[in-house]
Design a protein around this motif. Structure first.
Motif, PDB file in Angstrom:
ATOM      1  N   ILE A  93       6.006 -46.770  33.408  1.00 14.39           N
ATOM      2  CA  ILE A  93       5.860 -45.709  32.408  1.00 14.39           C
ATOM      3  C   ILE A  93       7.021 -44.736  32.605  1.00 14.39           C
ATOM      4  N   VAL A  94       7.811 -44.528  31.559  1.00 14.60           N
ATOM      5  CA  VAL A  94       9.034 -43.743  31.672  1.00 14.60           C
ATOM      6  C   VAL A  94       8.838 -42.359  31.051  1.00 14.60           C
ATOM      7  N   PHE A  95       9.134 -41.326  31.845  1.00 16.23           N
ATOM      8  CA  PHE A  95       9.047 -39.937  31.398  1.00 16.23           C
ATOM      9  C   PHE A  95      10.441 -39.322  31.376  1.00 16.23           C
ATOM     10  N   SER A  96      10.640 -38.416  30.432  1.00 13.42           N
ATOM     11  CA  SER A  96      11.819 -37.559  30.425  1.00 13.42           C
ATOM     12  C   SER A  96      11.309 -36.127  30.462  1.00 13.42           C
ATOM     13  N   ALA A  97      11.829 -35.314  31.381  1.00  5.66           N
ATOM     14  CA  ALA A  97      11.329 -33.948  31.546  1.00  5.66           C
ATOM     15  C   ALA A  97      12.469 -32.996  31.850  1.00  5.66           C
ATOM     16  N   THR A  98      12.276 -31.741  31.507  1.00  5.18           N
ATOM     17  CA  THR A  98      13.273 -30.724  31.843  1.00  5.18           C
ATOM     18  C   THR A  98      13.361 -30.570  33.361  1.00  5.18           C
ATOM     19  N   HIS A  99      14.482 -30.035  33.815  1.00  2.85           N
ATOM     20  CA  HIS A  99      14.708 -29.929  35.258  1.00  2.85           C
ATOM     21  C   HIS A  99      13.603 -29.132  35.949  1.00  2.85           C
ATOM     22  N   SER A 100      13.221 -27.994  35.370  1.00  4.64           N
ATOM     23  CA  SER A 100      12.239 -27.137  36.037  1.00  4.64           C
ATOM     24  C   SER A 100      10.886 -27.815  36.143  1.00  4.64           C
ATOM     25  N   LEU A 101      10.445 -28.497  35.080  1.00  2.00           N
ATOM     26  CA  LEU A 101       9.150 -29.172  35.120  1.00  2.00           C
ATOM     27  C   LEU A 101       9.194 -30.404  36.015  1.00  2.00           C
ATOM     28  N   SER A 102      10.352 -31.029  36.118  1.00  2.00           N
ATOM     29  CA  SER A 102      10.498 -32.182  37.016  1.00  2.00           C
ATOM     30  C   SER A 102      10.247 -31.771  38.461  1.00  2.00           C
ATOM     31  N   LEU A 103      10.663 -30.551  38.799  1.00  2.00           N
ATOM     32  CA  LEU A 103      10.540 -30.081  40.179  1.00  2.00           C
ATOM     33  C   LEU A 103       9.183 -29.466  40.479  1.00  2.00           C
ATOM     34  N   THR A 104       8.648 -28.714  39.506  1.00  2.00           N
ATOM     35  CA  THR A 104       7.483 -27.888  39.821  1.00  2.00           C
ATOM     36  C   THR A 104       6.166 -28.396  39.261  1.00  2.00           C
ATOM     37  N   PHE A 105       6.193 -29.052  38.103  1.00  2.00           N
ATOM     38  CA  PHE A 105       4.947 -29.434  37.441  1.00  2.00           C
ATOM     39  C   PHE A 105       4.623 -30.919  37.574  1.00  2.00           C
ATOM     40  N   PHE A 106       5.602 -31.765  37.311  1.00  2.00           N
ATOM     41  CA  PHE A 106       5.344 -33.202  37.233  1.00  2.00           C
ATOM     42  C   PHE A 106       4.722 -33.775  38.507  1.00  2.00           C
ATOM     43  N   PRO A 107       5.234 -33.478  39.711  1.00  2.00           N
ATOM     44  CA  PRO A 107       4.675 -34.121  40.908  1.00  2.00           C
ATOM     45  C   PRO A 107       3.176 -33.880  41.098  1.00  2.00           C
ATOM     46  N   SER A 108       2.733 -32.633  40.965  1.00  2.00           N
ATOM     47  CA  SER A 108       1.310 -32.344  41.158  1.00  2.00           C
ATOM     48  C   SER A 108       0.470 -32.847  39.993  1.00  2.00           C
ATOM     49  N   TRP A 109       1.031 -32.796  38.783  1.00  2.00           N
ATOM     50  CA  TRP A 109       0.305 -33.265  37.593  1.00  2.00           C
ATOM     51  C   TRP A 109       0.048 -34.756  37.668  1.00  2.00           C
ATOM     52  N   ILE A 110       1.073 -35.547  37.985  1.00  2.00           N
ATOM     53  CA  ILE A 110       0.900 -36.997  38.044  1.00  2.00           C
ATOM     54  C   ILE A 110       0.001 -37.372  39.223  1.00  2.00           C
ATOM     55  N   LYS A 111       0.041 -36.577  40.296  1.00  2.00           N
ATOM     56  CA  LYS A 111      -0.836 -36.841  41.446  1.00  2.00           C
ATOM     57  C   LYS A 111      -2.295 -36.671  41.060  1.00  2.00           C
ATOM     58  N   ARG A 112      -2.605 -35.620  40.277  1.00  3.56           N
ATOM     59  CA  ARG A 112      -3.987 -35.404  39.844  1.00  3.56           C
ATOM     60  C   ARG A 112      -4.485 -36.560  38.985  1.00  3.56           C
TER      61      ARG A 112
END
Length: 305
Positions: A93-112
């Motif tokens: 599954i391929v995501f494209s995200a802004t730099h800030s969300l890649s660092l701060t939001f995506f890791p915890s969101w995908i973990k949940r």
């Protein structure tokens, strides 16, 4: 007609600036201008009004824009589908995200999400929001993650794309702390002493949101733009060094504020609420991507609701 002409056209639609689009497309301005002219000659219509600053789409350009987006998206999505089939990587599954969300939001969101669904095969491409949008338009990713604000258009047609609100954030004006604990650079500033302002570059959606919201406030800040970058992380570092104030995503500065490295530069009313939204095409995605979409909370706010 060449495919790159469509990509050139859509880049110019986003930037409204020949020099900036030429740089984005890794070519010279004369060569880029010739390609836009070639597309206009092929269509038999002028697409851009060059007498305006910034340049604007003509009625023909407005009519052609959704056609170019759809043709390019279907062509590149088809290429990606064929490539995935031949390489047997449909489960990624391929995501494209802004730099800030890649660092701060995506890791915890995908973990949940994985806590309930198990480990997923994912890939994350991090970029500026304009390039993230282009990646989704071209079918180079299944999902695009970015901050949104009602005043800022994302440049994705509701006819071909839908989105899901997956989080909330705030853009907070922050500054390095002074010895007494208050901000070094405090809002609102005045004509005699404007506040040093660390700004987002013109291509930043967050930056456009800040500019539009501040312009609409009864009490407008008096700012002196001393630095700009499209990266919130760079602005955060400059802010901590005491170079000025910046509106930064709360999700990216919580640790720095808790540690006393950054403080609010004004009252909380200067903050700007923003959504975090996940965009996708309305067309069917590969099975793994569709199964992922189905995992997302049903009570979340969908754009089509």
């Amino acid at each position: 007609m060449e495919i790159k002409w469509l990509e050139d056209f859509l880049s110019l639609v986003d930037t409204r600036n020949f020099s900036r689009s030429a740089e984005e497309r890794f070519t010279t301005q004369p060569a880029f201008s010739r390609r836009i002219k070639g597309l206009e000659e092929w269509l038999g219509a002028t697409l851009f009004d060059r007498s305006k600053h910034p340049i604007a789409l003509t009625p023909a350009g407005e009519q052609f824009r959704p056609i170019a987006e759809e043709v390019l998206r279907r062509l590149l999505q088809g290429r990606e589908d064929v490539r995935q089939t031949s390489e047997n990587i449909e489960s990624v599954i391929v995501f494209s995200a802004t730099h800030s969300l890649s660092l701060t939001f995506f890791p915890s969101w995908i973990k949940r999400i994985e806590e309930g669904a198990g480990v997923l095969r994912t890939r994350l491409d991090s970029n500026q929001v304009a390039n993230c949008v282009q990646a989704l338009l071209r079918g180079e990713c299944h999902f695009m993650l970015c901050h949104t604000h009602p005043l800022v258009e994302v440049s994705l047609s509701d006819e071909f794309f839908t989105s899901l609100k997956v989080g909330e954030d705030r853009l907070l004006p922050v500054s390095a702390p002074a010895p007494e604990g208050g901000p070094v650079h405090a809002l609102p500033g005045c004509r005699e002493l404007p506040v040093s302002y660390l700004a987002y570059s013109d291509t930043s959606a967050i930056g456009r949101a800040v500019e539009l919201v501040m312009a609409g406030r009864p009490q407008k800040p008096v700012l002196n733009r001393v630095f700009e970058s499209h990266l919130a992380g760079v602005l955060k570092t400059m802010c901590q060094e005491g170079r000025g104030l910046a509106w930064l995503p709360e999700s990216q500065i919580e640790d720095a504020m808790n540690a006393g490295k950054l403080v609010l530069a004004g009252e909380e009313s200067w903050g700007i609420p923003v959504d975090i939204r996940l965009f996708r095409s309305v067309d069917p995605l590969p099975r793994a991507a569709e199964e992922f979409w189905a995992l997302l909370p049903g009570d979340a706010e969908r754009a089509s609701d």
